[in-house]
Design an enzyme around this catalytic site. Structure first.
Site, PDB file in Angstrom:
ATOM      1  N   GLU A 347       0.749  -1.205   0.140  1.00  0.00           N
ATOM      2  CA  GLU A 347      -0.131   0.092  -0.021  1.00  0.00           C
ATOM      3  C   GLU A 347       0.787   1.163   0.170  1.00  0.00           C
ATOM      4  O   GLU A 347       0.181   2.343   0.731  1.00  0.00           O
ATOM      5  CB  GLU A 347      -0.871  -0.034   1.301  1.00  0.00           C
TER       6      GLU A 347
HETATM    7  N1  IFG Z   1      -4.352  -4.109   4.838  1.00  0.00           N
HETATM    8  C1  IFG Z   1      -3.005  -3.631   5.190  1.00  0.00           C
HETATM    9  C2  IFG Z   1      -2.810  -3.749   6.776  1.00  0.00           C
HETATM   10  C3  IFG Z   1      -4.484  -3.558   7.533  1.00  0.00           C
HETATM   11  C4  IFG Z   1      -5.328  -4.633   6.867  1.00  0.00           C
HETATM   12  C5  IFG Z   1      -6.516  -4.815   7.619  1.00  0.00           C
HETATM   13  C6  IFG Z   1      -1.979  -5.324   4.514  1.00  0.00           C
HETATM   14  C7  IFG Z   1      -0.671  -6.165   4.084  1.00  0.00           C
HETATM   15  C8  IFG Z   1      -5.595  -4.302   5.467  1.00  0.00           C
HETATM   16  N2  IFG Z   1      -2.007  -4.132   4.281  1.00  0.00           N
HETATM   17  O1  IFG Z   1      -2.691  -6.164   4.834  1.00  0.00           O
HETATM   18  O2  IFG Z   1      -2.026  -2.519   6.969  1.00  0.00           O
HETATM   19  O3  IFG Z   1      -4.583  -2.459   7.509  1.00  0.00           O
HETATM   20  O4  IFG Z   1      -7.410  -5.746   7.275  1.00  0.00           O
END
Ligand code: IFG
Length: 566
Positions: A347
């Site tokens: 992200e």
């Molecule tokens: N995705 C984000 C996390 C967290 C997650 C919550 C990943 C690798 C959603 N990144 O999962 O930081 O916010 O379910």
């Protein structure tokens, strides 16, 4: 926020009422050899060989220090509920009969079963457990194998063995033999200590839950927008400033190096490897608050206590950033005995294309210079491969050409599919904590998938294993951690450990049902998921027992003396 117990539907209540009628007077069914979770490779019951653990039992082991540590751990597990002395003795001293023997293959002094020889295929983590009228023998090539055999032995005793105080019980063990070894070498869970900070004691308790199900890696998500949780001597404000926040505006906190060493040492004594994650280049707001020089605009952003993602990043164009990364990863690597260093990579929405891959490739080289092997979320895929690289896949659709291409270039995968293994997802719409962006994950959804074939085109020999992440935007206490982990964590553990041939939802669900009593006896909070036929507690009561929310959670068992000072 109080945990509301998900009320079972009428059919479940009816089923449990029927069972209650049947069980009104019947004591809980004694544990059978095949009840073990995760399902063992080979189970050969022999009811003629049931054995009663008695007050004069002894624990005998090889004189090897690691084997002695496992024996001491076993004694600590069994002494509280039985009230038995259970002395630990080693092969250099005469062993009384009628005991539990922990035997390292290659140590002939204790082996009484010619069928077991050094290459019995037990490997680095496998074991054989034999229960006969003369006692119990756990045989393994390593102390880790002995430790896994101990977890199985624990499950073969009545659930009340988990009591912290003496219980009057017939400590019967079902006769027979279990020969067992894991399918995948990497079996883990992740605790996000950045969104909400959790004290060392809570992390130790999570380690206990991993060990109980033969999971062997604890991934700590140590840094994110809302908090930086590990002290770094060369960049002190990371923890003193960056660690002073968390989601919702609480005080946050951080681990000193001594704290982190205590976690690593406690985990190591339970054969769990700690995998530290420093998430880069995104998810870095807390670092930018502490050191604005790392920010693209060199201006300190306000501390962030919300739950958005993707807005922050360290400046990939500034050499100072790579000094920062070199110093931080160097100090974290020096604290971490395990081989893995996780650099996140997810992200980073504002770092794109060659800027991103260039950043990742440079950071991968910095990891290699520390002597560690790099792990990262599967967004790392487009960056050049480095020897041993592991991608942690968190997609929700197995068709992923970029990841498949990275595997073709040599990467291996840890499977953490968002819609099966993300244990911060709600069980059901009314689950009081958790998120639902990847959908709802009930126990069956956590169980019914195959890590070995989940990503299209990726064969199981490129799969290192599985990991269940628990993100904590909405999770604020140990009770809530346990509620989200149990009963889904054993499902992930079984996918990582058991042969695919044993995979069977109905069988797993029934085996799991017996573990509710264990968790209750151990004071562990869990979700009485309606899809699991939990035994009815107490004669005739059709109502499920409310999860115990322990007043003072403590470690599962007295900590084995850790190698470093307490
Ligand atoms: N995705 C984000 C996390 C967290 C997650 C919550 C990943 C690798 C959603 N990144 O999962 O930081 O916010 O379910």
């Amino acid at each position: 926020m109080p945990l509301s117990v998900h009320e079972p539907d009428a059919a479940t209540l009816a089923r449990s009422a029927d069972k209650a009628a049947g069980e009104l007077l019947a004591p809980p069914a004694p544990v059978q050899l095949p009840d073990v979770v995760p399902a063992p490779q080979r189970v050969e019951p022999d009811p003629a060989e049931d054995w009663l653990l008695s007050p004069d039992a002894v624990i005998v082991t090889s004189a090897d220090p690691a084997a002695l540590t496992v024996a001491a751990y076993l004694a600590e597990l069994l002494r509280p509920a039985t009230g038995y002395p259970l002395p630990v003795t080693d092969t250099t001293r005469p062993a009384a009969t009628g005991g539990i023997a922990l035997v390292l293959t290659g140590d002939d002094s204790l082996k009484d079963d010619a069928s077991l020889n050094d290459d019995d295929g037990l490997g680095a983590e496998g074991y054989q457990l034999a229960v006969t009228r003369a006692g119990v023998t756990i045989t393994a090539a390593t102390a880790t194998g002995l430790f896994h055999g101990v977890q199985t032995l624990r499950q073969l005793l009545p659930p009340t063995i988990e009591s912290a105080v003496p219980v009057t019980e017939r400590w019967m063990l079902p006769g027979g033999t279990i020969t067992d070894a894991p399918r995948f070498p990497y079996r883990g869970a992740m605790l996000d200590v950045a969104r909400h900070f959790f004290p060392v004691e809570d992390v130790l308790r999570v380690v206990d839950h991993l060990a109980r199900y033969k999971l062997n890696h604890l991934h700590l998500h140590l840094t994110d927008d809302q908090g930086w949780r590990i002290a770094v001597d060369s960049w002190p404000r990371l923890s003193t400033v960056g660690g002073a926040t968390e989601v919702g505006g609480g005080p946050g906190g951080h681990y000193t190096k001594a704290d982190y060493r205590r976690i690593v040492s406690y985990a190591a004594a339970r054969h769990v490897t700690v995998v530290p994650e420093i998430d880069l280049p995104g998810h870095t707001n807390s670092a930018l608050v502490a050191y604005p020089e790392l920010a693209p605009d060199k201006v300190a952003p306000p501390p962030y206590t919300g739950t958005e993602v993707g807005f922050s990043y360290v400046d990939p164009a500034d050499e100072r950033t790579y000094d920062f990364i070199t110093d931080v990863l160097g100090e974290v690597a020096a604290l971490t005995p395990g081989p893995w260093l996780h650099i996140g990579g997810d992200e980073a929405f504002k770092v794109k294309g060659e800027v991103y891959t260039g950043f990742v490739e440079r950071t991968q080289r910095i990891v290699a210079d520390t002597g560690k092997t790099v792990v990262g979320w599967h967004q790392l895929a487009p960056a050049a491969h480095v020897d041993g690289r592991v991608l942690q896949w968190w997609g929700t659709n197995g068709d992923d050409p970029a990841t498949l291409e990275a595997v073709r270039r040599g990467a291996r995968l840890i499977l953490s599919p968002g819609n099966h293994a993300y244990l911060d997802m709600k069980y059901a719409p009314d689950t009081p904590v958790g998120q639902d962006w990847a959908g709802l994950i009930d126990v069956r959804r956590a169980y019914d998938w195959d890590p070995g074939s989940h990503v299209t085109g990726v064969a199981d020999d490129a799969v290192l294993g599985v990991e269940a992440p628990l993100w904590t935007e909405s999770v604020t206490s140990l009770a809530e951690i346990e509620f989200m982990l149990l009963p889904r964590l054993p499902a992930i553990a079984e996918l990582g450990w058991s042969p695919r041939a044993t995979h069977d939802w109905a069988g797993f669900r029934d085996r799991l049902a017996g573990h509710g009593r264990r968790w209750t006896a151990a004071g562990i909070t869990f979700h009485r998921a309606p899809e699991v036929p939990w035994p009815v507690e107490g004669a005739g009561s059709a109502q499920p027992v409310r999860p115990q929310i322990p007043a003072q959670p403590g470690p599962d068992n007295a900590p084995v003396p850790s190698t470093d000072n307490p």
